[in-house]
Design an enzyme around this catalytic site. Structure first.
Site, PDB file in Angstrom:
ATOM      1  CG  HIS A 183      27.436  43.701 -26.454  1.00 19.64           C
ATOM      2  ND1 HIS A 183      26.845  44.226 -25.340  1.00 19.64           N
ATOM      3  CD2 HIS A 183      27.049  42.405 -26.498  1.00 19.64           C
ATOM      4  CE1 HIS A 183      26.130  43.286 -24.731  1.00 19.64           C
ATOM      5  NE2 HIS A 183      26.247  42.175 -25.408  1.00 19.64           N
TER       6      HIS A 183
ATOM      7  CB  CYS B 192      28.342  53.979 -48.173  1.00 17.93           C
ATOM      8  SG  CYS B 192      29.624  52.978 -48.955  1.00 17.93           S
TER       9      CYS B 192
ATOM     10  N   GLY C 134      30.215  47.252 -12.627  1.00 18.07           N
ATOM     11  CA  GLY C 134      29.279  48.124 -13.362  1.00 18.07           C
ATOM     12  C   GLY C 134      28.377  47.428 -14.359  1.00 18.07           C
TER      13      GLY C 134
ATOM     14  CD  GLU D  81      20.973  49.944 -10.014  1.00 18.49           C
ATOM     15  OE1 GLU D  81      20.289  50.903  -9.637  1.00 18.49           O
ATOM     16  OE2 GLU D  81      20.814  49.368 -11.104  1.00 18.49           O
TER      17      GLU D  81
ATOM     18  CB  ALA E  23      33.537  51.472 -11.071  1.00 16.16           C
TER      19      ALA E  23
HETATM   20  P1  NAD Z   1      23.423  48.476 -17.631  1.00 18.43           P
HETATM   21  O1  NAD Z   1      23.192  49.877 -18.096  1.00 18.43           O
HETATM   22  O2  NAD Z   1      22.343  47.496 -17.725  1.00 18.43           O
HETATM   23  O3  NAD Z   1      23.892  48.483 -16.080  1.00 18.43           O
HETATM   24  C1  NAD Z   1      24.868  49.328 -15.612  1.00 18.43           C
HETATM   25  C2  NAD Z   1      25.007  49.119 -14.114  1.00 18.43           C
HETATM   26  O4  NAD Z   1      26.080  49.926 -13.655  1.00 18.43           O
HETATM   27  C3  NAD Z   1      23.768  49.532 -13.308  1.00 18.43           C
HETATM   28  O5  NAD Z   1      23.430  48.492 -12.409  1.00 18.43           O
HETATM   29  C4  NAD Z   1      24.219  50.794 -12.572  1.00 18.43           C
HETATM   30  O6  NAD Z   1      23.652  50.898 -11.292  1.00 18.43           O
HETATM   31  C5  NAD Z   1      25.708  50.572 -12.458  1.00 18.43           C
HETATM   32  N1  NAD Z   1      26.493  51.813 -12.370  1.00 18.43           N
HETATM   33  C6  NAD Z   1      26.222  53.037 -12.874  1.00 18.43           C
HETATM   34  N2  NAD Z   1      27.199  53.900 -12.596  1.00 18.43           N
HETATM   35  C7  NAD Z   1      28.132  53.212 -11.877  1.00 18.43           C
HETATM   36  C8  NAD Z   1      29.387  53.570 -11.292  1.00 18.43           C
HETATM   37  N3  NAD Z   1      29.892  54.804 -11.398  1.00 18.43           N
HETATM   38  N4  NAD Z   1      30.075  52.608 -10.623  1.00 18.43           N
HETATM   39  C9  NAD Z   1      29.580  51.357 -10.495  1.00 18.43           C
HETATM   40  N5  NAD Z   1      28.392  50.962 -11.031  1.00 18.43           N
HETATM   41  C10 NAD Z   1      27.687  51.884 -11.717  1.00 18.43           C
HETATM   42  O7  NAD Z   1      24.712  48.034 -18.378  1.00 18.43           O
HETATM   43  P2  NAD Z   1      25.192  46.621 -18.845  1.00 18.43           P
HETATM   44  O8  NAD Z   1      25.054  45.636 -17.726  1.00 18.43           O
HETATM   45  O9  NAD Z   1      26.505  46.853 -19.447  1.00 18.43           O
HETATM   46  O10 NAD Z   1      24.203  46.131 -20.007  1.00 18.43           O
HETATM   47  C11 NAD Z   1      23.599  46.973 -20.953  1.00 18.43           C
HETATM   48  C12 NAD Z   1      24.173  47.062 -22.355  1.00 18.43           C
HETATM   49  O11 NAD Z   1      24.556  48.398 -22.524  1.00 18.43           O
HETATM   50  C13 NAD Z   1      25.380  46.326 -22.713  1.00 18.43           C
HETATM   51  O12 NAD Z   1      24.977  45.524 -23.739  1.00 18.43           O
HETATM   52  C14 NAD Z   1      26.394  47.363 -23.267  1.00 18.43           C
HETATM   53  O13 NAD Z   1      26.862  46.946 -24.522  1.00 18.43           O
HETATM   54  C15 NAD Z   1      25.579  48.565 -23.488  1.00 18.43           C
HETATM   55  N6  NAD Z   1      26.148  49.895 -23.194  1.00 18.43           N
HETATM   56  C16 NAD Z   1      27.465  50.157 -23.387  1.00 18.43           C
HETATM   57  C17 NAD Z   1      27.974  51.426 -23.057  1.00 18.43           C
HETATM   58  C18 NAD Z   1      29.431  51.700 -23.259  1.00 18.43           C
HETATM   59  O14 NAD Z   1      30.048  51.168 -24.181  1.00 18.43           O
HETATM   60  N7  NAD Z   1      30.038  52.527 -22.407  1.00 18.43           N
HETATM   61  C19 NAD Z   1      27.122  52.398 -22.503  1.00 18.43           C
HETATM   62  C20 NAD Z   1      25.765  52.082 -22.333  1.00 18.43           C
HETATM   63  C21 NAD Z   1      25.303  50.817 -22.671  1.00 18.43           C
HETATM   64 ZN    ZN Z   2      28.304  51.156 -49.502  1.00 16.23          ZN
END
Ligand code: NAD
Ligand code: ZN
Length: 259
Positions: free
Chosen positions: A123, A155, A196, A224, A240
């Site tokens: 992403h 910009c 995660g 979960e 994690a």
């Molecule tokens: P999601 O939010 O759909 O799922 C996250 C999963 O992680 C959940 O099932 C949750 O239960 C689990 N989780 C939460 N805390 C945890 C921990 N401490 N240890 C283990 N598991 C844990 O996220 P996804 O599957 O990545 O998809 C959603 C989209 O969110 C992606 O496209 C991503 O780009 C974007 N996103 C990115 C960030 C980031 O860059 N850090 C943050 C939020 C969302």
């Molecule tokens: Zn511009």
């Protein structure tokens, strides 16, 4: 405290990784939760507070860049997030020659900052920004001071408010080369570790199935259940940042006794 069934699963996961020749890790927002970055779904997920169509889509950005930036700032907690023990554990597995690639849905660059070298960002990342009007490119540092004061980037060449981080929003395609490479890595994997991710967003939902159908041993660490738990050989429900260092510890023990 870990239960004995968890310890047994950690040992099984470590055994799979220690014996693998080409382990691939796939991560989602959950791995960065312990760094203070909120996830989208899950209990404290951002979707409870924001409307994804409005704030995280390309159409929403065009309509209202300010709403997008407010959401992004919460997501990045004003850029102060640091890698946690889970990121470091994965980097260590790469240094040990076990993990060959990390595929992530995250945009936070915490894997690289923890020392992982081969990272596929499905992403994109917040590292670079681009003006949608004149195409001028910026780095995150160009606007850090501004963003820390809750102001939104503009910009410096053409004055447009449409300066967008090079991340994939809803309504935008994934970078095709990165996606292709991620599929190739998943095919090649003999061990596939998911950390995660709720595994509901494409292609997150797809990659574990690709690995599985090519014979990889499958491990998931998530706090979960996910809809794909049944395809995994080892399912560990836990944090994690707690579980992954324990897996690495055990891998070292097994490697030590193998040599
Ligand atoms: P999601 O939010 O759909 O799922 C996250 C999963 O992680 C959940 O099932 C949750 O239960 C689990 N989780 C939460 N805390 C945890 C921990 N401490 N240890 C283990 N598991 C844990 O996220 P996804 O599957 O990545 O998809 C959603 C989209 O969110 C992606 O496209 C991503 O780009 C974007 N996103 C990115 C960030 C980031 O860059 N850090 C943050 C939020 C969302
Ligand atoms: Zn511009």
């Amino acid at each position: 405290m870990l239960e004995s069934s968890d310890i047994e699963k950690i040992n099984r996961a470590a055994e799979i990784l220690a014996k693998s020749k080409y382990a691939v890790v796939f991560t989602g927002a959950g791995i960065s939760a312990e760094s203070g970055i909120p996830t989208f779904r899950g209990e404290d997920g951002l979707w409870k507070k924001y409307d994804p169509e409005e704030v995280a889509s390309i159409q929403g950005f065009r309509r209202n860049p300010r709403a997008f930036w407010e959401f992004s700032m919460e997501l990045m907690k004003k850029t102060s997030a640091e890698p946690n023990p889970a990121h470091y554990a994965i980097a260590e597995l790469e240094k040990m020659g076990i993990v060959k690639a990390v595929i992530t849905q995250n945009i936070d660059m915490l894997h690289q900052r923890a020392g992982s070298r081969k990272v596929y960002e499905l992403h994109g990342s917040i590292e670079k920004l681009k003006c949608l009007d004149c195409r001028e490119e910026y780095t995150w540092e160009d606007f850090t001071d501004l963003i820390q004061n809750s102001e939104i980037p503009r910009c410096r060449v053409c004055g447009s408010w449409y300066v967008k981080p090079k991340v994939v929003l809803f309504g935008e395609p994934l970078p095709s080369t990165v996606l292709y490479q991620a599929i190739e890595e998943s095919r090649r994997a003999d061990a596939f570790l998911v950390v995660g991710s709720s595994l509901v967003v494409y292609p997150a939902a797809e990659l574990p199935y690709i690995a599985k159908s090519n014979g990889a041993k499958m491990i998931i660490v998530n706090d979960e259940c996910t809809i794909a738990d049944s395809i995994f050989d080892v399912v560990i429900h836990g944090k994690a940042g707690v579980i992954l260092p324990k897996i690495v510890e055990k891998v070292k023990e097994i490697r030590g006794s193998m040599s």
